[in-house]
Design an enzyme around this catalytic site. Structure first.
Site, short mmCIF file in Angstrom:
data_model
loop_
_atom_site.label_atom_id
_atom_site.label_comp_id
_atom_site.label_asym_id
_atom_site.label_seq_id
_atom_site.Cartn_x
_atom_site.Cartn_y
_atom_site.Cartn_z
N GLY A 22 33.05 -8.14 68.35
CA GLY A 22 33.96 -8.55 69.42
C GLY A 22 33.33 -9.56 70.38
O GLY A 22 33.79 -9.72 71.51
N GLU A 95 28.98 -18.91 68.72
CA GLU A 95 28.06 -19.14 67.58
C GLU A 95 26.77 -19.78 68.09
O GLU A 95 26.25 -20.73 67.48
CB GLU A 95 28.71 -20.08 66.54
CG GLU A 95 30.10 -19.67 66.09
CD GLU A 95 30.10 -18.58 65.04
OE1 GLU A 95 29.04 -17.95 64.82
OE2 GLU A 95 31.15 -18.34 64.46
N CYS A 151 30.62 0.75 61.69
CA CYS A 151 30.03 0.66 60.35
C CYS A 151 31.16 0.74 59.32
O CYS A 151 31.99 1.66 59.37
CB CYS A 151 29.04 1.80 60.14
SG CYS A 151 28.39 1.84 58.45
N1 LIG Z 1 33.94 -3.16 60.77
C1 LIG Z 1 34.49 -3.66 61.88
N2 LIG Z 1 34.11 -3.18 63.08
C2 LIG Z 1 34.68 -3.65 64.21
N3 LIG Z 1 35.63 -4.64 64.24
C3 LIG Z 1 36.03 -5.15 63.07
C4 LIG Z 1 35.49 -4.71 61.84
N4 LIG Z 1 36.07 -5.41 60.88
C5 LIG Z 1 36.95 -6.26 61.48
N5 LIG Z 1 36.94 -6.10 62.81
C6 LIG Z 1 37.78 -6.84 63.77
O1 LIG Z 1 37.00 -7.86 64.36
C7 LIG Z 1 37.35 -7.95 65.72
C8 LIG Z 1 36.24 -8.65 66.48
O2 LIG Z 1 36.32 -10.03 66.16
P1 LIG Z 1 35.42 -11.11 66.88
O3 LIG Z 1 35.65 -11.06 68.37
O4 LIG Z 1 35.70 -12.41 66.20
O5 LIG Z 1 33.94 -10.58 66.56
P2 LIG Z 1 32.55 -11.35 66.51
O6 LIG Z 1 32.70 -12.65 67.24
O7 LIG Z 1 31.56 -10.42 67.18
O8 LIG Z 1 32.23 -11.54 65.05
C9 LIG Z 1 37.58 -6.51 66.14
O9 LIG Z 1 38.43 -6.43 67.26
C10 LIG Z 1 38.25 -5.92 64.90
O10 LIG Z 1 39.65 -6.00 64.97
C1 LIG Z 2 24.29 -12.47 59.81
C2 LIG Z 2 24.39 -13.94 59.55
C3 LIG Z 2 25.55 -14.64 59.86
N1 LIG Z 2 25.63 -15.96 59.63
C4 LIG Z 2 26.88 -16.69 59.95
C5 LIG Z 2 28.12 -16.07 59.40
C6 LIG Z 2 29.20 -16.54 60.35
O1 LIG Z 2 29.63 -17.83 59.93
C7 LIG Z 2 28.45 -16.64 61.68
C8 LIG Z 2 28.67 -15.45 62.60
O2 LIG Z 2 30.02 -15.38 63.03
P1 LIG Z 2 30.56 -14.25 64.05
O3 LIG Z 2 31.40 -15.02 65.02
O4 LIG Z 2 29.41 -13.58 64.73
O5 LIG Z 2 31.38 -13.32 63.25
O6 LIG Z 2 27.06 -16.71 61.35
C9 LIG Z 2 24.56 -16.65 59.09
O7 LIG Z 2 24.61 -17.89 58.91
N2 LIG Z 2 23.41 -15.98 58.76
C10 LIG Z 2 23.28 -14.64 58.98
O8 LIG Z 2 22.20 -14.07 58.68
#
Ligand SMILES: Nc1ncnc2c1ncn2[C@@H]1O[C@H](COP(=O)(O)OP(=O)(O)O)[C@@H](O)[C@H]1O
Ligand SMILES: Cc1cn([C@H]2C[C@H](O)[C@@H](COP(=O)(O)O)O2)c(=O)[nH]c1=O
EC number: 2.7.1.21
Length: 216
Positions: A22, A95, A151
């Site tokens: 999130g 990112e 998880c």
């Molecule tokens: N295993 C998971 N655990 C928590 N959230 C998940 C999972 N899989 C998908 N999601 C979704 O991803 C959303 C978070 O997205 P996002 O804000 O883009 O996360 P991040 O930027 O940290 O990757 C959560 O609100 C949920 O709906």
């Molecule tokens: C763990 C990990 C992630 N990445 C890349 C994969 C996605 O494109 C971004 C992370 O996006 P999010 O907004 O946090 O979901 O990073 C990577 O390049 N290498 C890694 O080890």
């Protein structure tokens, strides 16, 4: 003279955690709320991630806001123009692990330009090693928030990102097709399984190479 530019209440806030925790959602909410309070905002993301196009930042749930997709942060001021830069109060960075110049940008924007900088990024990569410069900006930060996901195997608190493929380069753009959030126990189990798969694949490749070399 540059050194005499005084601070105008700049701030740095850092949001870290594994994928799906999130981070982008929290960043969008904070930037939106600053905008609702009348502050001028801009969001920057890395142009390395073009999965959802380059003109918006999108969460795993599909929420989005317009953004600047850039190769580095130092190009931001020039890209939007000096006057527009001076009018911005809040800069969101998503990112953040992909920006090598993160430390210098945050320092200058908060210390000298008086900006509120909200940074979201992965603290660790799929091997749980520091990722890019995200950890380097902790000493600059007013606040640090570590988020967790669920998880995917047991539903417990997920601290880590497991890469489901045998690819070993650090930067590998992807979503749920390549990564999943996991708890400590399932990270360890998952890594063992993936390492075993990699060993099998590598030995198969060696066998294939030997067969090709031996072929008449
Ligand atoms: N295993 C998971 N655990 C928590 N959230 C998940 C999972 N899989 C998908 N999601 C979704 O991803 C959303 C978070 O997205 P996002 O804000 O883009 O996360 P991040 O930027 O940290 O990757 C959560 O609100 C949920 O709906
Ligand atoms: C763990 C990990 C992630 N990445 C890349 C994969 C996605 O494109 C971004 C992370 O996006 P999010 O907004 O946090 O979901 O990073 C990577 O390049 N290498 C890694 O080890």
């Amino acid at each position: 003279m540059e050194a005499l530019r005084s601070t105008r209440g700049g701030e740095v806030h850092v949001i870290v955690g594994p994928m799906f925790a999130g981070k982008t959602t929290a960043l969008l909410r904070r930037v939106q709320s600053e905008s609702d309070n009348g502050r001028n905002v801009a969001i920057i993301k890395s142009d390395k991630d073009s999965r959802y196009g380059l003109d918006s930042i999108v969460t795993h749930d599909g929420a989005k806001l317009p953004c600047w997709a850039l190769p580095d942060l130092s190009s931001f001021r020039q890209k939007i123009g000096k006057d527009a830069y001076n009018k911005i109060d809040v800069i969101g960075i998503d990112e953040a692990q992909f920006f090598e110049d993160l430390y210098d940008f945050c320092c200058n924007a908060a210390d000298y330009d008086g900006k509120t900088v909200i940074v979201a990024g992965l603290d660790g990569d799929y091997l749980r090693r520091r990722f890019g410069s995200v950890l380097d900006i902790i000493p600059l930060a007013d606040s640090v928030t570590k988020l967790t996901a669920r998880c995917e195997i047991c539903g417990k608190r997920a601290l880590f990102t497991l890469r489901k493929t045998t690819e070993t380069k650090t930067e590998l753009i992807g979503g749920a097709d390549v990564y999943m959030p996991v708890c400590r126990q399932h990270y360890v189990n998952g890594q063992v399984a993936i390492e075993a798969a990699r060993t099998v694949l590598e030995s198969k490749k060696v066998e294939r190479d030997i067969c090709v070399e031996a072929a008449p």
